[in-house]
Design an enzyme around this catalytic site. Structure first.
Site, short mmCIF file in Angstrom:
data_model
loop_
_atom_site.label_atom_id
_atom_site.label_comp_id
_atom_site.label_asym_id
_atom_site.label_seq_id
_atom_site.Cartn_x
_atom_site.Cartn_y
_atom_site.Cartn_z
N ALA A 94 29.55 52.78 36.19
CA ALA A 94 30.11 51.43 36.22
C ALA A 94 30.56 50.89 34.88
O ALA A 94 31.18 49.83 34.83
CB ALA A 94 29.07 50.46 36.81
N ASP B 17 24.63 53.09 35.26
CA ASP B 17 25.30 53.95 34.29
C ASP B 17 24.29 54.37 33.22
O ASP B 17 23.26 53.72 33.05
CB ASP B 17 26.48 53.21 33.64
N CYS C 223 20.56 54.49 33.90
CA CYS C 223 20.14 55.66 34.67
C CYS C 223 20.98 56.88 34.29
O CYS C 223 22.20 56.78 34.16
CB CYS C 223 20.29 55.40 36.17
N ASN D 258 31.48 56.50 41.42
CA ASN D 258 32.59 56.57 40.46
C ASN D 258 32.28 57.43 39.24
O ASN D 258 33.00 57.37 38.26
CB ASN D 258 32.95 55.14 40.03
N SER E 71 40.17 62.33 42.91
CA SER E 71 41.32 62.35 42.01
C SER E 71 42.48 63.03 42.73
O SER E 71 42.26 63.82 43.66
CB SER E 71 40.97 63.11 40.73
N TYR F 244 37.74 70.89 36.73
CA TYR F 244 37.85 69.50 37.16
C TYR F 244 38.48 69.42 38.55
O TYR F 244 37.99 68.70 39.43
CB TYR F 244 38.69 68.72 36.16
N THR G 128 41.34 55.24 30.21
CA THR G 128 41.00 56.20 29.15
C THR G 128 40.03 57.21 29.72
O THR G 128 38.83 56.95 29.77
CB THR G 128 40.37 55.48 27.95
#
Length: 262
Positions: A13, A37, A64, A92, A139, A152, A189
């Site tokens: 997050a 996060d 976390c 996410n 993605s 990836y 980014t």
């Protein structure tokens, strides 16, 4: 699902996309959001900013390491207790790391699977829950081959397949939890850690121009409100989100006649 007064968890997050997701969900009426996060300082600052913007106790940060199974389990339960329930989960977490592929799999695949299972466990109707919505962030690399980022791409394909499998009637008829996939193009980014020899971050960013995180966040809101269980959505080049249809059956086997014709 309507977002107003809903309780939300967002993992990963504190990156550009996760934070913008959280802000847009609050802007559209979410009651309270738990941001999970590993990055402590950015997470605390994000929550401070969100609460200043939307009111006290609208957001809470929980530190976390989501790759630590027991820590993730404990933190997820803590988030549920703070929220008083769960209606929407946005998975996410994301990293680009072509060298340490085990790390990439742990972050991009294992944590998404674990988060989905934890979310279903909390929301499933056949165990006393009210149902809900899980949006797993994959993605566009999960829908096509990407020569520069094979690891990836593989992890993102895994998210698509896992999510669509858990959205099947075998699961949904019992849980009433929608599982939806969102596939953004390169956004904000990105976290580019270790790339193959001869490929630099500049090469990736030049070939795949990043889009604004706000565009993807607007797409998320539409998906939560309108998307059907098991659907797959693309958001790229700053354009509105759109659904894609993926086949549910194996391709037909080519006959000798077909091969001769080709």
């Amino acid at each position: 699902m309507q977002i107003k007064d809903k309780r939300v968890i967002v993992t990963g997050a504190t990156n550009d996309l996760g934070l913008t997701f959280s802000r847009e969900l609050l802007r559209n009426g979410a009651l309270i959001i738990a941001l999970i996060d590993i990055r402590q300082s950015p997470g605390e600052q994000a929550v401070k900013n969100l609460n200043n913007e939307f009111g006290r106790k609208r957001a809470v940060f929980l530190h976390c390491d989501v790759t630590n199974n027991s820590e993730f389990n404990t933190t997820f339960k803590e988030a549920i207790n703070i929220l008083g329930g769960l209606d929407i989960l946005v998975n996410n977490v994301d990293v680009i790391n072509e060298i340490d592929f085990s790390k990439a799999i742990d972050i991009n695949v294992t944590t998404i699977i674990r988060g989905t299972l934890l979310g279903i466990q909390q929301m499933r109707k056949d165990s006393g829950g009210k149902g809900g919505v899980i949006v797993n962030i994959s993605s566009t690399a999960g829908l096509r081959a990407v020569s520069q980022l094979p690891v990836y791409s593989a992890t993102k394909h895994a998210i698509v397949s896992f999510s669509r499998s858990f959205a099947q009637p075998y699961h949904y008829d019992r849980t009433s939890v929608k599982v939806i996939v969102m596939c953004p193009g390169l956004t904000g980014t990105p976290i580019l850690e270790d790339l193959p020899q001869g490929i630099s971050s500049a090469d990736i960013l030049q070939k795949y121009q990043p889009q604004r995180v706000e565009s993807v966040a607007h797409g998320l809101i539409y998906i939560v409100r309108c998307a059907q269980n098991g659907s797959v959505w693309i958001n790229e080049e700053g354009k509105p989100v759109y659904e894609v249809q993926l086949p549910d059956t194996l391709p037909q086997k080519k006959t000798e006649v077909d091969m001769k014709e080709n």
